[in-house]
Design a protein around this motif. Structure first.
Motif, short mmCIF file in Angstrom:
data_model
loop_
_atom_site.label_atom_id
_atom_site.label_comp_id
_atom_site.label_asym_id
_atom_site.label_seq_id
_atom_site.Cartn_x
_atom_site.Cartn_y
_atom_site.Cartn_z
N GLN A 155 0.84 -1.19 0.00
CA GLN A 155 0.00 0.00 0.00
C GLN A 155 0.89 1.25 0.00
OE1 GLN A 155 -3.49 -0.66 0.29
NE2 GLN A 155 -3.82 1.43 -0.44
N ARG A 156 0.68 2.15 -0.96
CA ARG A 156 1.50 3.35 -1.06
C ARG A 156 0.63 4.61 -0.94
NH1 ARG A 156 5.61 2.03 -6.16
NH2 ARG A 156 6.35 0.01 -5.37
N GLN A 157 1.17 5.59 -0.25
CA GLN A 157 0.51 6.88 -0.19
C GLN A 157 0.69 7.59 -1.52
OE1 GLN A 157 -1.43 8.25 2.30
NE2 GLN A 157 -1.85 9.76 0.69
N GLY A 158 -0.41 8.02 -2.12
CA GLY A 158 -0.33 8.60 -3.45
C GLY A 158 0.08 10.06 -3.45
N LEU A 159 0.49 10.53 -4.62
CA LEU A 159 0.77 11.94 -4.86
C LEU A 159 -0.09 12.40 -6.04
CD1 LEU A 159 4.68 12.21 -4.58
CD2 LEU A 159 2.99 13.22 -3.04
N PRO A 160 -0.89 13.45 -5.91
CA PRO A 160 -0.95 14.33 -4.73
C PRO A 160 -1.90 13.82 -3.64
CG PRO A 160 -2.34 15.21 -6.47
CD PRO A 160 -1.67 14.00 -7.05
N ILE A 161 -2.86 12.94 -4.00
CA ILE A 161 -3.82 12.46 -3.01
C ILE A 161 -4.05 10.98 -3.23
CG2 ILE A 161 -4.99 14.70 -2.74
CD1 ILE A 161 -7.19 13.59 -4.60
N GLY A 162 -4.80 10.37 -2.30
CA GLY A 162 -5.21 8.99 -2.45
C GLY A 162 -4.14 8.00 -2.04
N THR A 163 -4.47 6.74 -2.23
CA THR A 163 -3.53 5.64 -1.99
C THR A 163 -3.60 4.67 -3.15
OG1 THR A 163 -5.18 4.34 -0.79
CG2 THR A 163 -3.78 5.82 0.53
N PHE A 182 9.38 -13.10 -13.49
CA PHE A 182 8.14 -13.82 -13.82
C PHE A 182 6.91 -13.16 -13.21
CE2 PHE A 182 11.54 -16.91 -14.32
CZ PHE A 182 11.25 -17.41 -15.58
N GLN A 183 7.06 -11.89 -12.84
CA GLN A 183 5.96 -11.14 -12.26
C GLN A 183 5.70 -9.87 -13.06
OE1 GLN A 183 7.78 -10.67 -8.36
NE2 GLN A 183 6.36 -12.16 -7.46
N GLN A 184 4.49 -9.36 -12.94
CA GLN A 184 4.14 -8.08 -13.51
C GLN A 184 3.39 -7.27 -12.45
OE1 GLN A 184 1.61 -8.73 -16.89
NE2 GLN A 184 0.32 -10.19 -15.82
N PHE A 185 3.36 -5.96 -12.62
CA PHE A 185 2.76 -5.09 -11.62
C PHE A 185 1.33 -4.70 -12.01
CE2 PHE A 185 7.29 -4.28 -10.87
CZ PHE A 185 7.35 -4.37 -9.48
N GLN A 186 0.49 -4.60 -11.00
CA GLN A 186 -0.82 -3.98 -11.15
C GLN A 186 -0.99 -2.94 -10.04
OE1 GLN A 186 -4.40 -6.07 -9.93
NE2 GLN A 186 -5.50 -5.35 -11.74
N SER A 187 -1.41 -1.72 -10.42
CA SER A 187 -1.64 -0.65 -9.44
C SER A 187 -3.14 -0.37 -9.35
CB SER A 187 -0.90 0.62 -9.86
OG SER A 187 0.50 0.41 -9.87
N ILE A 188 -3.66 -0.42 -8.12
CA ILE A 188 -5.08 -0.16 -7.88
C ILE A 188 -5.21 1.12 -7.07
CG2 ILE A 188 -7.23 -1.05 -6.90
CD1 ILE A 188 -6.13 -3.87 -7.29
N TYR A 189 -5.76 2.14 -7.68
CA TYR A 189 -5.80 3.47 -7.07
C TYR A 189 -7.10 3.66 -6.29
CZ TYR A 189 -6.34 8.55 -6.82
OH TYR A 189 -6.54 9.83 -6.38
N HIS A 190 -6.96 4.26 -5.08
CA HIS A 190 -8.10 4.63 -4.24
C HIS A 190 -8.02 6.13 -3.98
CE1 HIS A 190 -8.93 0.40 -3.09
NE2 HIS A 190 -7.62 0.27 -3.18
#
Length: 481
Positions: free
Chosen positions: A131-139, A472-480
């Motif tokens: 879980q990452r704190q987003g810029l400028p808002i959200g996670t 053997f992995q790929q990233f998925q980002s789910i924004y809140h």
């Protein structure tokens, strides 16, 4: 070794009838005698294998959905099943490709299980979500997901070790696989299949399709494949890279090498005989990372030439299954012809032959070439620039450390290499200046816990270590918000 014949393919977790009557026959490089045969997989068989892997990956309860601890437990079971077959595995590999049995034991019979257990351990500490704190808002929830179905294409020189460079991290990531072994080494893949079945891996997680170039090319471009992992020649790697580039398909390529052994002026040669032999002549020189360009300081040049000449002339050449053998046969008559053509080129280009250069007396029935040493080699010559893949060493003069670095880097390749010195700090300083993916100080072996791969024409991407899992992995980002 007794003749071993198979009539089925291992696809979807079971033995199934091949689509054609085509077979791959395996000959002993030590004796020229028939060792066995297996069915040759054709396009229809590859279709079935990819479909089985796809189902095993995509199903609601498939391998990709298993909790890491559950995947790790299955991988350990496979390691145990391989351990139960380790002696037979070493014998089969050695009998097929000429690897001395003294090498096959600690490598082909041991490393695969070790890699499975290593990556099972990596899973215990791995984090697949953050879980990452987003810029400028959200996670944002950042997820690591398995890439999907992997086409794993492996060569004949270390068939089981290099298969598990790919399979162990892919399994840990949650991927499923279609493995294509080289036609020269297919009998060991059936022993692997028996271990997979005994370990109880879900149907379709690992499928095996023995075949040649046509089978591999079809698999690489198959629409059901999500990632290609290949080990082999640079020429074949370029073709695979082009196909994957057109498809925008991830690919890892571990290709050829022409590594340098930099002998510094303070190196202890007599005290490093075993390490120097292994670094340059392991597996009869049929090793992609082998240090076959020997860079010697002008002040000690004659001493270095004498040392390697004696080492080559004193090596025990013989049947791969003889425990006393240090240098066995080349994998095939075609490979022997290739190596002999390079020896001829070395002589034609003016290099001085100090050891070997011919077929050993008394070993006329196999594909043997004497360990060969050339002195007075120009680094621009063919034998110094092209990968020979046999027991042929080229000794090149240099003047000072800067010249040694320049010569070592004057190569299309960048896979391995070694630096030999009584001063570890000096050796380390030299090593850091070499444009290569891996390098050893006073010895060399790939470290299973650290990234392995090449620069320049030696490949793309890395295997082994945590980096091997990430491949053997790929990233998925789910924004809140």
């Amino acid at each position: 070794m007794t003749v071993t014949e198979y009539d089925s393919l291992f696809i979807g977790g079971r033995w199934s009838k091949p689509s054609t009557n085509k077979v791959i026959s395996v000959m002993s490089p030590s004796t020229g005698l028939h060792l066995g045969a297996v069915p040759e997989a054709v396009e229809t068989d590859v279709d079935r294998a990819v479909r089985a892997a796809r189902t095993a990956f995509d199903s609601a309860s498939g391998w990709s959905t298993w909790e890491p601890a559950r995947r790790a437990a299955a991988m350990v079971r496979l390691a145990d099943a391989l351990d139960a077959r380790k002696e037979e595995m070493a014998t089969r590999v050695s009998a097929q490709n000429g690897m001395p049995i003294s090498v096959a034991g600690p490598f082909e019979a041991t490393v695969p299980a070790g890699l499975l257990r290593y990556y099972a351990g990596v899973l215990q500490d791995a984090h697949f979500e953050e879980q990452r704190q987003g810029l400028p808002i959200g996670t944002t929830l950042v997820r690591r997901e398995p890439l999907g179905v992997v086409a794993a294409i492996v060569p004949w020189n270390f068939p089981q070790v290099l298969a598990f460079f790919k399979m162990a991290p892919a399994l840990a990531a949650g991927c499923t696989l279609v493995l294509k072994p080289s036609p020269e080494t297919v009998l060991d893949s059936y022993l692997l299949a028996e271990a997979i079945a005994e370990a109880g891996l879900p149907e379709g997680v690992i499928n095996i399709v023995p075949g040649g170039r046509a089978t591999g090319a079809y698999l690489v471009s198959h629409p059901g494949v999500d990632k290609v992992s290949f080990t082999g020649s640079t020429a074949a790697g370029r073709q695979i890279a082009a196909a994957c580039g057109q498809l925008l398909r991830p690919v890892t390529l571990e290709l050829g090498g022409k590594s340098a052994a930099i002998i510094l002026d303070d190196a202890d040669l007599p005290g490093s005989v075993d390490q120097l032999f292994a670094a340059s002549l392991l597996n009869n020189g049929q090793t992609c990372f082998a240090s076959t360009r020997i860079l010697a300081p002008r002040s000690r040049y004659d001493e270095v030439v004498d040392f390697y000449t004696t080492m080559a002339e004193s090596a025990t050449v013989g049947d791969a299954l003889d425990p006393a053998t240090q240098v066995g046969p080349l994998v095939s008559s075609r490979q022997r012809d290739r190596v002999e053509s390079y020896i001829a080129k070395g002589l034609n280009e003016g290099a001085r032959l100090t050891a070997g250069g011919a077929r050993p007396v008394g070993l006329e029935t196999g594909w043997f070439v004497e360990p060969t040493v050339f002195a007075d080699v120009d680094n621009a010559s063919t034998i110094a620039q092209e990968e020979i893949f046999g027991p042929v060493l080229s000794i090149i003069r240099y003047d000072g450390d800067n010249d040694a670095v320049s010569i070592a880097n004057d190569s299309a390749y960048g896979l391995g290499g070694t630096v030999w010195s009584a001063d570890p700090n000096r050796a380390l300083g030299i090593a850091k200046r070499i444009r290569t993916g891996t390098i050893g100080l006073n010895g060399y072996l790939p470290d299973l816990t650290s990234p392995y791969g090449g620069m320049k024409a030696s490949g793309l991407g890395r295997e082994l270590g945590p980096e091997g899992l990430a491949a053997f992995q790929q990233f998925q980002s789910i924004y809140h918000p």
